[in-house]
Design an enzyme around this catalytic site. Structure first.
Site: not given
Ligand code: ZN
Length: 256
Positions: A31, A188, A192, A215
């Site tokens: 973030h 969100h 990311d 991720h």
């Molecule tokens: Zn996140």
């Protein structure tokens, strides 16, 4: 010192964690990295006294506000931007991410599919340098109520609560004020993605498409892109200020 480079990413299971050869690690960098990308910061030294970047409210909102309040210095160094030359894809079962060439913009199209009825299927597409990204940077991380215990067992999110994540239990959002925007979950994930892409060290000109990624997929994609020099070019911009096309002005306007 640990460089937030994709090659130093050592864990992607719940967040992006970087490590160096001495075993020093810092988790949940994404973030903060997203905020730096959004504000056009490509040179910064972050000092931290623990191994997890503060989660704050679970979004990049506070990082954006605080960095902006402190102010930025324009450097004389030329700005370098990565331009993607070839389509590269990484798949993991049903989950897929791809990156392909773009003329001047960075577009991210993201889709998530959850069995949970509140999260469900959400899709959004943003032009990172041109769209108003406030909703992206204000969107909080989220978790299913039943997953919280598992996260705590991993030693993360020890202060985890409704203050720093959207918590979904079956048909309900447990946070009193509900969502900040109607696509907060997928937004969100886009935040990311922006933060994770910045672990290549540069802002980027490309089209990114991701379905059910996170991720892990973004990191695997970057590793694949940068293992072959034909896949990308580094464009150097000599001007002291970034051209309009590669910095997003909406964030700066909204907090000015
Ligand atoms: Zn996140």
């Amino acid at each position: 010192m640990v460089l937030p480079n994709f090659s130093n990413v050592s864990n992607t299971s719940l967040n992006t964690t970087i490590s160096n050869e001495f075993g020093v690690k810092v988790s949940t960098i994404e973030h903060l990295m997203g905020a730096l990308f959004g504000l056009g910061v490509d040179n910064a030294l972050i000092e931290i006294d623990n191994e997890e970047v503060p989660i704050l409210d679970g979004s990049a909102k506070e990082f954006i506000e605080k960095i902006y309040a402190v102010g930025l210095t324009v450097s004389n160094a030329p700005i370098k931007i990565i331009k993607i030359n070839k389509k590269i894809e990484f798949k993991d079962g049903d989950r897929v991410i791809s990156i392909s060439p773009s003329r001047v913009s960075l577009e991210i199209e993201f889709e998530l599919k959850y069995n949970n009825p509140v999260i469900g299927n959400q899709k959004n597409k943003v032009n990172v340098f041109e769209d108003d990204l406030n909703e992206i940077f204000n969107s909080r991380t989220f978790c299913l109520y039943e997953d919280i215990e598992a996260i705590k067992k991993n030693g993360l999110a020890r202060g985890g609560s409704l203050e720093n994540a959207i918590v979904v239990k079956e048909n309900n959002i447990l946070n009193n004020d509900g969502l900040r925007n109607s696509k907060e979950f997928v937004n969100h994930k886009i935040l990311d993605c922006i933060g994770d892409l910045f672990t290549c060290g540069y802002r980027m000109i490309a089209n990114v498409k991701c379905s059910q990624g996170g991720h892990y997929l973004t990191n695997k994609l970057l590793r694949k892109v940068f293992e072959n020099k034909d896949n990308f070019s580094i464009v150097e911009i000599q001007e002291r200020n970034l051209p309009h096309t590669v910095i997003n002005r909406s964030l700066l306007r909204s907090i000015a």
